[in-house]
Design an enzyme around this catalytic site. Structure first.
Site, PDB file in Angstrom:
ATOM      1  CG  HIS A 107       7.286  -6.972   3.258  1.00 17.01           C
ATOM      2  ND1 HIS A 107       7.476  -7.317   1.943  1.00 17.01           N
ATOM      3  CD2 HIS A 107       5.965  -6.725   3.400  1.00 17.01           C
ATOM      4  CE1 HIS A 107       6.309  -7.280   1.310  1.00 17.01           C
ATOM      5  NE2 HIS A 107       5.383  -6.923   2.181  1.00 17.01           N
ATOM      6  CG  ASN A 129       1.988  -7.370   3.235  1.00 20.38           C
ATOM      7  OD1 ASN A 129       2.690  -7.107   2.265  1.00 20.38           O
ATOM      8  ND2 ASN A 129       2.062  -8.528   3.865  1.00 20.38           N
TER       9      ASN A 129
END
Length: 210
Positions: free
Chosen positions: A83, A107
């Site tokens: 990610h 994130n």
């Protein structure tokens, strides 16, 4: 351009489900990218990251996966494998008389944050002056979090930096660069692109001295 093809193929940028971070950086900015293997980082990496952020470069990091099944798997300390995290800030703080290097990540999901040292509710913050905490923007669950630079190196596998300047991030020397813009048009049999042996391709360059 490659991003125009991607847009037409998928209908919109919102429809994109994934891809290469560094290629996305280059496509959208026209910048120059560098890659760092965090398992063998240069000794000056902290200074490189700080210089890149000050220059307005784009920075992303990720954790390698060994199989497709690991993609987006969450570790015990809430880091997502495979990610892309963006890097938004880097700072030094005084922790009981010694300097601690910190790095702030985000994130893009806007949730699921690191729960280790220097996370939002970690005890390390109790030793930091409240005014300094306010300066660092310690927040609740918003996808953005701090961690120590040493933990960053242990947890993440790769760092990608895209800069708009060709200056080296590992050197303090400042270069002077010039921009040259050529105006023209594409014509059949002239400068229409393609190989020199293809009809309509660019002609070979003139001999030296002409």
């Amino acid at each position: 351009m490659r991003e125009s093809f991607i847009f037409r193929l998928n209908g919109s940028y919102e429809a994109l489900a994934g891809g290469s971070t560094v290629e996305g950086f280059e496509d959208f900015t026209g910048g120059i990218s560098e890659f760092y293997d965090l398992r063998k980082p240069p000794a000056s990496l902290y200074q490189i990251v700080r210089k890149a952020l000050r220059a307005g470069s784009l920075l992303a990091c990720s954790i390698d996966v060994s199989s497709a099944a690991e993609t987006e798997a969450v570790t015990s300390q809430k880091l997502v494998k495979g990610h892309a995290y963006s890097i938004t800030r880097i700072e030094e703080v005084d922790l009981r008389g010694r300097v601690e290097q910190l790095i702030r990540l985000r994130n893009p999901w806007g949730e699921v944050e690191w729960t280790g040292a220097w996370s939002d509710n970690a005890p390390e913050w109790n030793s930091i002056d409240p005014r300094r905490q306010a300066e660092l923007g310690r927040r609740a669950e918003d996808g953005e979090f701090w961690m120590s630079f040493s933990d960053f190196l242990r947890q993440f596998s790769r760092l990608e930096i895209c800069s708009l300047s060709p200056d080296s991030l590992s050197s303090e020397e400042v270069q002077k660069w010039s921009l040259v813009l050529f105006n023209g048009r594409r014509t059949r049999g002239g400068l229409a692109g393609g190989g020199q042996n293809h009809p309509g391709g660019s002609p070979p360059p003139p001999p030296a001295g002409h």
